[in-house]
Design a protein around this motif. Structure first.
Motif, PDB file in Angstrom:
ATOM      1  N   TRP A 223       0.859  -1.198   0.000  1.00 32.05           N
ATOM      2  CA  TRP A 223       0.000   0.000   0.000  1.00 32.05           C
ATOM      3  C   TRP A 223       0.886   1.236   0.000  1.00 32.05           C
ATOM      4  O   TRP A 223       1.775   1.376   0.849  1.00 32.05           O
ATOM      5  CB  TRP A 223      -0.902  -0.024   1.231  1.00 32.05           C
ATOM      6  CG  TRP A 223      -1.563   1.269   1.593  1.00 32.05           C
ATOM      7  CD1 TRP A 223      -0.964   2.396   2.097  1.00 32.05           C
ATOM      8  CD2 TRP A 223      -2.959   1.584   1.487  1.00 32.05           C
ATOM      9  NE1 TRP A 223      -1.895   3.384   2.313  1.00 32.05           N
ATOM     10  CE2 TRP A 223      -3.127   2.905   1.957  1.00 32.05           C
ATOM     11  CE3 TRP A 223      -4.079   0.866   1.056  1.00 32.05           C
ATOM     12  CZ2 TRP A 223      -4.368   3.535   2.001  1.00 32.05           C
ATOM     13  CZ3 TRP A 223      -5.314   1.482   1.109  1.00 32.05           C
ATOM     14  CH2 TRP A 223      -5.460   2.807   1.571  1.00 32.05           C
ATOM     15  N   ILE A 224       0.650   2.139  -0.939  1.00 33.35           N
ATOM     16  CA  ILE A 224       1.373   3.417  -0.976  1.00 33.35           C
ATOM     17  C   ILE A 224       0.328   4.515  -1.092  1.00 33.35           C
ATOM     18  O   ILE A 224      -0.484   4.511  -2.021  1.00 33.35           O
ATOM     19  CB  ILE A 224       2.337   3.445  -2.170  1.00 33.35           C
ATOM     20  CG1 ILE A 224       3.472   2.444  -1.908  1.00 33.35           C
ATOM     21  CG2 ILE A 224       2.928   4.842  -2.398  1.00 33.35           C
ATOM     22  CD1 ILE A 224       4.201   2.041  -3.133  1.00 33.35           C
ATOM     23  N   SER A 225       0.333   5.445  -0.124  1.00 35.87           N
ATOM     24  CA  SER A 225      -0.647   6.524  -0.172  1.00 35.87           C
ATOM     25  C   SER A 225       0.009   7.852   0.143  1.00 35.87           C
ATOM     26  O   SER A 225       1.071   7.898   0.774  1.00 35.87           O
ATOM     27  CB  SER A 225      -1.779   6.250   0.826  1.00 35.87           C
ATOM     28  OG  SER A 225      -1.264   6.092   2.130  1.00 35.87           O
ATOM     29  N   CYS A 226      -0.645   8.929  -0.318  1.00 36.54           N
ATOM     30  CA  CYS A 226      -0.125  10.262  -0.045  1.00 36.54           C
ATOM     31  C   CYS A 226      -1.206  11.304  -0.332  1.00 36.54           C
ATOM     32  O   CYS A 226      -2.057  11.101  -1.198  1.00 36.54           O
ATOM     33  CB  CYS A 226       1.109  10.538  -0.901  1.00 36.54           C
ATOM     34  SG  CYS A 226       2.107  11.920  -0.291  1.00 36.54           S
ATOM     35  N   GLY A 227      -1.153  12.402   0.394  1.00 32.81           N
ATOM     36  CA  GLY A 227      -2.014  13.533   0.103  1.00 32.81           C
ATOM     37  C   GLY A 227      -1.549  14.222  -1.175  1.00 32.81           C
ATOM     38  O   GLY A 227      -0.343  14.345  -1.404  1.00 32.81           O
ATOM     39  N   ASP A 228      -2.506  14.650  -1.992  1.00 30.37           N
ATOM     40  CA  ASP A 228      -2.109  15.238  -3.287  1.00 30.37           C
ATOM     41  C   ASP A 228      -1.431  16.614  -3.142  1.00 30.37           C
ATOM     42  O   ASP A 228      -0.800  17.082  -4.084  1.00 30.37           O
ATOM     43  CB  ASP A 228      -3.317  15.293  -4.249  1.00 30.37           C
ATOM     44  CG  ASP A 228      -4.490  16.105  -3.704  1.00 30.37           C
ATOM     45  OD1 ASP A 228      -4.382  16.672  -2.582  1.00 30.37           O
ATOM     46  OD2 ASP A 228      -5.520  16.177  -4.389  1.00 30.37           O
ATOM     47  N   GLU A 255      -4.895  10.894  -2.259  1.00 29.66           N
ATOM     48  CA  GLU A 255      -6.109  11.446  -1.645  1.00 29.66           C
ATOM     49  C   GLU A 255      -5.967  12.955  -1.495  1.00 29.66           C
ATOM     50  O   GLU A 255      -4.857  13.468  -1.480  1.00 29.66           O
ATOM     51  CB  GLU A 255      -6.341  10.783  -0.277  1.00 29.66           C
ATOM     52  CG  GLU A 255      -5.216  11.087   0.713  1.00 29.66           C
ATOM     53  CD  GLU A 255      -5.012  10.001   1.756  1.00 29.66           C
ATOM     54  OE1 GLU A 255      -5.812   9.921   2.674  1.00 29.66           O
ATOM     55  OE2 GLU A 255      -4.033   9.234   1.628  1.00 29.66           O
ATOM     56  N   PRO A 256      -7.093  13.658  -1.360  1.00 33.05           N
ATOM     57  CA  PRO A 256      -6.979  15.097  -1.134  1.00 33.05           C
ATOM     58  C   PRO A 256      -6.317  15.316   0.223  1.00 33.05           C
ATOM     59  O   PRO A 256      -6.673  14.650   1.189  1.00 33.05           O
ATOM     60  CB  PRO A 256      -8.435  15.580  -1.090  1.00 33.05           C
ATOM     61  CG  PRO A 256      -9.283  14.432  -1.504  1.00 33.05           C
ATOM     62  CD  PRO A 256      -8.485  13.184  -1.347  1.00 33.05           C
ATOM     63  N   GLY A 257      -5.323  16.231   0.287  1.00 31.28           N
ATOM     64  CA  GLY A 257      -4.754  16.507   1.599  1.00 31.28           C
ATOM     65  C   GLY A 257      -3.288  16.860   1.599  1.00 31.28           C
ATOM     66  O   GLY A 257      -2.620  16.821   0.563  1.00 31.28           O
ATOM     67  N   VAL A 258      -2.815  17.216   2.785  1.00 28.28           N
ATOM     68  CA  VAL A 258      -1.420  17.632   2.981  1.00 28.28           C
ATOM     69  C   VAL A 258      -0.690  16.589   3.829  1.00 28.28           C
ATOM     70  O   VAL A 258      -1.059  15.420   3.805  1.00 28.28           O
ATOM     71  CB  VAL A 258      -1.363  19.046   3.621  1.00 28.28           C
ATOM     72  CG1 VAL A 258      -1.911  20.091   2.650  1.00 28.28           C
ATOM     73  CG2 VAL A 258      -2.106  19.105   4.956  1.00 28.28           C
ATOM     74  N   HIS A 259       0.341  17.030   4.543  1.00 31.64           N
ATOM     75  CA  HIS A 259       1.162  16.109   5.329  1.00 31.64           C
ATOM     76  C   HIS A 259       0.683  16.150   6.782  1.00 31.64           C
ATOM     77  O   HIS A 259       1.324  16.773   7.628  1.00 31.64           O
ATOM     78  CB  HIS A 259       2.630  16.576   5.211  1.00 31.64           C
ATOM     79  CG  HIS A 259       3.636  15.537   5.599  1.00 31.64           C
ATOM     80  ND1 HIS A 259       3.938  14.443   4.812  1.00 31.64           N
ATOM     81  CD2 HIS A 259       4.433  15.428   6.686  1.00 31.64           C
ATOM     82  CE1 HIS A 259       4.875  13.718   5.397  1.00 31.64           C
ATOM     83  NE2 HIS A 259       5.185  14.294   6.537  1.00 31.64           N
ATOM     84  N   ASP A 260      -0.457  15.511   7.041  1.00 31.96           N
ATOM     85  CA  ASP A 260      -0.980  15.596   8.407  1.00 31.96           C
ATOM     86  C   ASP A 260      -1.817  14.373   8.787  1.00 31.96           C
ATOM     87  O   ASP A 260      -2.068  13.487   7.972  1.00 31.96           O
ATOM     88  CB  ASP A 260      -1.772  16.894   8.612  1.00 31.96           C
ATOM     89  CG  ASP A 260      -3.055  16.941   7.784  1.00 31.96           C
ATOM     90  OD1 ASP A 260      -3.486  15.906   7.213  1.00 31.96           O
ATOM     91  OD2 ASP A 260      -3.643  18.039   7.708  1.00 31.96           O
TER      92      ASP A 260
END
Ligand code: FER
Length: 289
Positions: A223-228, A255-260
């Motif tokens: 699984w690799i995920s990150c905020g756009d 996904e929509p989002g930052v580093h949080d």
């Protein structure tokens, strides 16, 4: 008008299918809100002797509701970020709340969650300059502590399965980099690997997985995920590009989002539900239509 109706119906159909394809799964409202009327898991602190560090080290652990010493459980090792320690997930991500809620809905395979301190050095507190080179190096050194000290301790002291199919590793940022580095670097130990918003400590793809065929044969879930909007997105992107090029099945969840923690809680909610269950690779595309 009679001619217009079929055209309109076709247009609506096209629009709804296009929109439907773009929907990615997200945690529903309330997924991280504590509920009093459901069973709750338990949190404890464990201490283990680390030969790697030459110290007694701490980790926190979450037991599922209804935990029984007479049963056997799989284990998720859940790793923190550069400014965190063994309490960062509990304080910032509340996995205990997310998991209690998922268990109440029957959506989670019962597991232990071990949250270590991934800064493997004598003074492992997140104080002073957390970016200092010796502290960053301690995140790499944690591989030895994890494999040689912590996992053996957990497996000697708790009722857990001791095979790779029952061990998962995931983490956020520095912990995401660690999870990819240590998980893919120790396929004999882990079958379930997740990197959330992985940091610059993530190895280059060719070093991370030099033998994609072996990864393909051994991994249950990658699984690799990150905020756009995350400035570290390129570390997830380049890993995904390499895996896609090598035809290695994995989930790439942008996904929509930052580093949080908003992003990491959503990741944990989705990722955890896949663990230790039969895997449907066809569903991987749901996360990245
Ligand atoms: C860096 C930027 C971010 C870095 C680490 C991080 C070691 C980690 C961030 C986090 O864990 O949240 O350049 O270098």
């Amino acid at each position: 008008m009679k001619r217009l109706i079929p055209i309109l119906v076709t247009l609506i159909f096209i629009q709804t299918t296009v929109c439907a394809q773009k929907q990615i799964p997200v945690a529903p409202a309330g997924f991280d809100v504590s509920q009093t009327e459901i069973p709750h898991g338990k949190i404890d602190t464990i201490q283990y002797v680390s030969k790697t560090v030459g110290a007694t080290r701490k980790a926190t652990i979450y037991f599922p509701p209804g935990y029984l010493k007479t049963k056997k459980y799989p284990v998720l090792y859940l790793l923190h970020g550069i400014g965190g320690d063994e309490k960062e997930w509990l304080n910032g991500g509340k996995p205990q709340v997310i998991f209690d809620n998922l268990y109440a809905l029957g959506k989670l395979e019962p597991m232990l969650v071990v949250m270590p301190n991934g800064r493997a050095m004598k003074d492992d507190r997140a104080s002073g300059n957390v970016m200092a080179p010796e502290k960053v190096a301690a995140f790499a050194n944690f591989e030895n502590d994890l494999i040689k000290d912590l996992i053996p301790y957990v497996e000697q002291n708790y009722p857990v399965f001791k095979d790779r199919d029952h061990r998962a590793i995931a983490g956020l940022s520095m912990g995401g980099g660690q999870s990819l580095n240590f998980g893919l670097g120790n396929l004999d130990t882990f079958a379930w690997v997740g990197g959330f918003s992985s940091a610059p400590n993530t190895k280059k793809p060719e070093e991370l997985l030099p033998d994609p065929a072996r990864g393909k044969a051994m991994l249950k879930l990658l699984w690799i995920s990150c905020g756009d909007q995350d400035r570290l997105l390129n570390f997830s992107q380049r890993t995904h590009d390499y895996l896609a090029d090598k035809n290695l099945p994995h989930i790439y969840y942008l996904e929509p989002g930052v580093h949080d923690f908003k992003v990491w809680k959503n990741d944990l909610y989705l990722f955890s539900q896949l663990l230790f269950k039969p895997v449907d690779q066809a569903s991987f595309l749901d996360y990245n239509p």
